[in-house]
Design a protein around this motif. Structure first.
Motif, mmCIF file in Angstrom:
data_model
loop_
_atom_site.group_PDB
_atom_site.id
_atom_site.type_symbol
_atom_site.label_atom_id
_atom_site.label_comp_id
_atom_site.label_asym_id
_atom_site.label_seq_id
_atom_site.Cartn_x
_atom_site.Cartn_y
_atom_site.Cartn_z
ATOM 1 N N TYR A 102 -8.370 -1.977 -25.250
ATOM 2 C CA TYR A 102 -6.985 -1.718 -24.858
ATOM 3 C C TYR A 102 -6.385 -2.926 -24.133
ATOM 4 O O TYR A 102 -5.184 -3.214 -24.280
ATOM 5 C CB TYR A 102 -6.908 -0.483 -23.974
ATOM 6 C CG TYR A 102 -7.198 0.802 -24.724
ATOM 7 C CD1 TYR A 102 -6.690 1.010 -26.000
ATOM 8 C CD2 TYR A 102 -7.986 1.807 -24.167
ATOM 9 C CE1 TYR A 102 -6.946 2.179 -26.697
ATOM 10 C CE2 TYR A 102 -8.254 2.979 -24.859
ATOM 11 C CZ TYR A 102 -7.738 3.158 -26.119
ATOM 12 O OH TYR A 102 -7.999 4.317 -26.817
ATOM 13 N N TYR A 147 -5.379 -5.498 -26.901
ATOM 14 C CA TYR A 147 -4.151 -5.103 -27.597
ATOM 15 C C TYR A 147 -2.933 -5.233 -26.679
ATOM 16 O O TYR A 147 -1.862 -5.667 -27.116
ATOM 17 C CB TYR A 147 -4.272 -3.668 -28.104
ATOM 18 C CG TYR A 147 -4.870 -3.553 -29.479
ATOM 19 C CD1 TYR A 147 -4.062 -3.504 -30.616
ATOM 20 C CD2 TYR A 147 -6.243 -3.510 -29.662
ATOM 21 C CE1 TYR A 147 -4.611 -3.408 -31.887
ATOM 22 C CE2 TYR A 147 -6.809 -3.411 -30.928
ATOM 23 C CZ TYR A 147 -5.981 -3.362 -32.043
ATOM 24 O OH TYR A 147 -6.519 -3.271 -33.293
ATOM 25 N N ALA A 148 -3.103 -4.840 -25.414
ATOM 26 C CA ALA A 148 -1.968 -4.913 -24.493
ATOM 27 C C ALA A 148 -1.581 -6.350 -24.208
ATOM 28 O O ALA A 148 -0.393 -6.687 -24.144
ATOM 29 C CB ALA A 148 -2.317 -4.192 -23.188
ATOM 30 N N ASN A 200 0.840 -6.537 -27.053
ATOM 31 C CA ASN A 200 1.808 -5.795 -26.237
ATOM 32 C C ASN A 200 2.258 -4.517 -26.935
ATOM 33 O O ASN A 200 3.387 -4.070 -26.769
ATOM 34 C CB ASN A 200 3.015 -6.668 -25.902
ATOM 35 C CG ASN A 200 3.839 -6.096 -24.759
ATOM 36 O OD1 ASN A 200 3.334 -5.290 -23.972
ATOM 37 N ND2 ASN A 200 5.095 -6.498 -24.665
ATOM 38 N N ASP A 201 1.357 -3.976 -27.739
ATOM 39 C CA ASP A 201 1.658 -2.733 -28.460
ATOM 40 C C ASP A 201 0.325 -2.091 -28.832
ATOM 41 O O ASP A 201 -0.331 -2.522 -29.777
ATOM 42 C CB ASP A 201 2.484 -3.024 -29.712
ATOM 43 C CG ASP A 201 3.027 -1.747 -30.346
ATOM 44 O OD1 ASP A 201 2.811 -0.670 -29.758
ATOM 45 O OD2 ASP A 201 3.652 -1.835 -31.410
ATOM 46 N N ILE A 202 -0.049 -1.069 -28.085
ATOM 47 C CA ILE A 202 -1.373 -0.472 -28.283
ATOM 48 C C ILE A 202 -1.307 0.648 -29.309
ATOM 49 O O ILE A 202 -1.975 0.613 -30.343
ATOM 50 C CB ILE A 202 -1.925 0.067 -26.946
ATOM 51 C CG1 ILE A 202 -1.995 -1.063 -25.907
ATOM 52 C CG2 ILE A 202 -3.307 0.677 -27.148
ATOM 53 C CD1 ILE A 202 -2.394 -0.603 -24.536
ATOM 54 N N THR A 262 -4.613 3.711 -33.779
ATOM 55 C CA THR A 262 -5.275 4.371 -32.654
ATOM 56 C C THR A 262 -6.691 4.811 -33.031
ATOM 57 O O THR A 262 -7.624 4.655 -32.240
ATOM 58 C CB THR A 262 -4.447 5.592 -32.199
ATOM 59 O OG1 THR A 262 -3.130 5.169 -31.866
ATOM 60 C CG2 THR A 262 -5.088 6.251 -30.991
ATOM 61 N N ASP A 304 3.901 7.049 -25.248
ATOM 62 C CA ASP A 304 3.099 5.864 -25.532
ATOM 63 C C ASP A 304 3.596 4.660 -24.743
ATOM 64 O O ASP A 304 2.789 3.858 -24.232
ATOM 65 C CB ASP A 304 3.111 5.561 -27.037
ATOM 66 C CG ASP A 304 4.522 5.403 -27.590
ATOM 67 O OD1 ASP A 304 5.444 6.061 -27.057
ATOM 68 O OD2 ASP A 304 4.695 4.631 -28.552
ATOM 69 N N GLU A 305 4.920 4.519 -24.613
ATOM 70 C CA GLU A 305 5.460 3.384 -23.864
ATOM 71 C C GLU A 305 5.139 3.498 -22.378
ATOM 72 O O GLU A 305 4.867 2.481 -21.716
ATOM 73 C CB GLU A 305 6.978 3.291 -24.063
ATOM 74 C CG GLU A 305 7.414 3.016 -25.490
ATOM 75 C CD GLU A 305 6.980 1.653 -25.992
ATOM 76 O OE1 GLU A 305 6.539 0.818 -25.177
ATOM 77 O OE2 GLU A 305 7.095 1.406 -27.209
ATOM 78 N N GLU A 312 1.504 2.490 -22.015
ATOM 79 C CA GLU A 312 1.368 1.049 -22.200
ATOM 80 C C GLU A 312 1.982 0.281 -21.037
ATOM 81 O O GLU A 312 1.500 -0.798 -20.679
ATOM 82 C CB GLU A 312 2.022 0.641 -23.517
ATOM 83 C CG GLU A 312 1.240 1.108 -24.739
ATOM 84 C CD GLU A 312 1.974 0.829 -26.043
ATOM 85 O OE1 GLU A 312 3.031 0.175 -25.989
ATOM 86 O OE2 GLU A 312 1.486 1.251 -27.099
ATOM 87 N N THR A 329 -0.337 -2.425 -19.089
ATOM 88 C CA THR A 329 0.005 -3.841 -18.976
ATOM 89 C C THR A 329 0.247 -4.254 -17.538
ATOM 90 O O THR A 329 -0.083 -5.378 -17.136
ATOM 91 C CB THR A 329 1.255 -4.164 -19.822
ATOM 92 O OG1 THR A 329 2.315 -3.256 -19.461
ATOM 93 C CG2 THR A 329 0.963 -4.022 -21.298
#
Length: 621
Positions: A91, A94-95, A99-101, A108, A466-467, A470, A474
């Motif tokens: 994770y 990806y983060a 910047n989009d997991i 996923t 999800d945002e 994330e 981050t």
């Protein structure tokens, strides 16, 4: 008939090879996210790199050792640690790079298999790490069984304050070169804002008032003497004295417990020579004094819980004093003290011990509240922007949605978000830093309309969960991501001087050019990140994972006192997760506790140490 009882080793060997290969492939996928073909073990060209073969071989060897172990408890706890590390790597990768997991359901699911693949490597690594303290403990016990030492050590045993003063003096002398090179101190971070409050006689509660007053009194003494720089050096020297005294107290504690000399010398050298400590010692940030008092308080709590020491009134007075000062240097530390104190109360068994600790905890919280209130009355400080600080995580979540999902967001919701966050700040949303969002947030509206703000936050969160997730990942990435990091993931240690825009400015002088050349190379030009091993030790992640793995090990070994003690650094870390960014200085208090954490891992049980180390005679070195 005996042939049927023979278990072939080949199924396990095949499974080991498959898992090792999947682990190598999984790590290659994470590395390739950065889009560079030469980073780490080859990036996109991982298959061409010899390191991939070495990683496969090492993983296979570790898995074979892990599968051969018979301790099921070890396997379970190691698997938990391995999966947590696997999740952090996947994770975090990806983060950080994408910047989009959670971009799609298939991605996923794919990330789940990546976590399992990387866990095939991190799980046996945790298993090996959890075995290491047991080997060191036997070495500890052997050292404790030595005969009493010579005349010097017998003198130190009967005059332990001399040992404390000796360690204190050595540490102070080791910090003098960097102090002279950056005289009168490293005027950095929030120092200019705090001294501006002193010059304007307008104080705010945004920064700890005690820290602001300490800096201000030194500055004002210099102003009266006609040299504010000379006056300000008094604050830097005071901070150096307090920090080094905490280090010396830890060394004295090790000396009293009979910790082998080589470990005490290693601890002394780590505090004296590791550049992070002298750099922070002269830097005008509240985190340094917070770290000093945190270490003091942690040692008292360690003695009470792990050592089972029976405190007299000086011991409890020390806990109260250091706890109050810790809280006055950082407000979030008070929450960690209170929450961990409740857990300690639940753990303590005799009613007398519960009552005594309850009184101690209540005294810390009450005196902190009274002292803080007294400082507010003395300075006439006003509460400037605490709501923006408290709401930085929800504000960051809303800013991410408004920035990345503007087209999908209901126009009415977007307008409501702009009531709390300035619309001009939304395009500048930084995933790693909340300051660009919270600094200009509507403080008045957050105070007067808090309920509606939370309704807005929940309404948007239900639409874009999800945002939100994330955003939190981050923003805290710098604390727990064990691989590479960018500039904004974690704030650097820096040497610079910021002006306070007054008639009487603090002016820096270089009285030790040789040290200046060395420290400027490391910190002013930020080259410490390029030095192997040393650069990694300037990261948050190793110290955070040390806390996590220590707690897992205490569960494995059923060392409940160490587990309960570990709630203090863990809960403090939890408060940092709710902050605006993952700055290294925020967890400096955990970094200075590293030797104490390692001691908790490696020293034998209290029953063993009491048999091996006489309380009145120091062991032979």
């Amino acid at each position: 008939m005996q042939l049927y009882k023979i278990k072939s080793p080949w199924p396990r060997r095949l499974l080991t090879a498959v898992l090792a290969y999947l682990s190598t492939l999984s790590l290659a996928r994470i590395i390739s996210l950065n889009g560079e073909g030469t980073v780490y073990f080859g990036g996109n060209y991982f298959g061409y790199n010899l390191t991939a073969i070495l990683l496969f071989a090492v993983t296979a060897w570790l898995l074979n050792r892990f599968f051969s172990r018979k301790d099921r408890r070890l396997k379970v706890v190691s698997s938990i640690g391995g999966i947590l590390l696997g999740m952090a790597i996947v994770y975090g990768g990806y983060a950080h790079y994408a910047n989009d997991i959670f971009r799609s359901v298939s991605e996923t699911v794919f990330q789940f298999f990546l976590i399992m693949g990387i866990s095939a490597c991190t799980t046996p690594v945790c298993g090996e790490l959890f075995q290491l303290p047991g080997r060191i403990q036997s070495w500890y016990a052997a050292r404790w069984e030595k005969q009493p030492a010579g005349r010097f050590y017998l003198f130190m045993a009967s005059h332990r304050y001399c040992y404390f003063l000796l360690m204190w003096g050595i540490l102070m002398l080791s910090y003098i070169p960097v102090f002279l090179s950056q005289w009168p101190g490293n005027f950095v971070f929030d120092a200019k804002y705090q001294l501006r409050e002193v010059c304007n006689n307008i104080y705010k509660t945004h920064h700890p008032l005690l820290h602001t007053l300490l800096m201000g009194k030194a500055y004002q003494l210099g102003l009266k003497a006609g040299n504010v720089s000379a006056g300000y050096q008094l604050y830097t020297l005071l901070q150096m004295l307090i920090l080094t005294s905490a280090f010396a107290y830890l060394l004295l504690y090790f000396y009293k417990k009979g910790v082998p000399r080589c470990i005490r010398v290693g601890t002394l050298l780590w505090f004296a020579l590791f550049p992070m400590h002298p750099a922070f010692a002269i830097s005008a940030t509240k985190d340094v004094l917070c770290a000093a008092f945190f270490l003091y308080y942690a040692i008292f709590l360690f003695r009470l819980l792990v050592d089972g020491e029976k405190f007299t009134w000086p011991g409890y007075a020390g806990m109260v004093l250091t706890g109050v000062l810790l809280g006055l240097m950082r407000n979030n530390a008070v929450y960690a003290i209170a929450a961990s104190g409740i857990i300690v109360l639940l753990y303590l068994k005799p009613l007398k011990s519960k009552v005594t600790f309850l009184i101690t905890l209540a005294a810390v919280l009450l005196l902190h509240s009274l002292c803080n209130r007294g400082l507010i009355l003395y300075t006439h400080a006003y509460n400037s922007d605490s709501q923006r600080e408290m709401m930085c995580v929800p504000l960051q979540c809303l800013a991410r949605v408004a920035s990345y999902r503007r087209a999908e967001l209901d126009p009415a919701l977007y307008e409501e978000i702009c009531m709390y966050i300035q619309e001009g700040d939304i395009p500048g949303y930084n995933p790693y830093l909340a300051d660009s969002v919270k600094n200009n947030a509507n403080e008045h509206l957050l105070r007067s309309n808090k309920l509606n703000f939370f309704k807005l936050w929940l309404k948007v969160g239900l639409q874009f969960p999800d945002e939100y997730l994330e955003s939190f990942i981050t923003n805290t990435l710098g604390y727990w991501y064990p691989l590479n990091q960018g500039v904004y993931v974690s704030a650097d240690i820096a040497f610079y001087h910021t002006l306070i825009d007054t008639e009487h400015e603090i002016v820096k002088h270089d009285y030790f050019p040789l040290a200046t050349k060395y420290y400027n190379y490391l910190f002013y030009h930020i080259n410490y990140r390029n030095i192997p091993i040393l650069g990694y030790l300037f990261r948050n992640a190793p110290y955070v994972w040390l806390v996590v793995l220590t707690l897992l090990w205490s569960i494995l070994q059923k060392r409940r006192p160490l587990l309960i003690w570990g709630m203090l650094p863990l809960l403090y870390l939890g408060t940092c997760f709710l902050g605006p960014m993952a700055a290294l200085r925020y967890i400096y208090c955990l970094i200075v506790c590293t030797p104490l954490l390692l001691h908790g891992l490696t020293h034998p049980d209290k029953s063993v140490s009491e048999k091996c180390s006489p309380p009145d005679v120091m062991p032979n070195e």
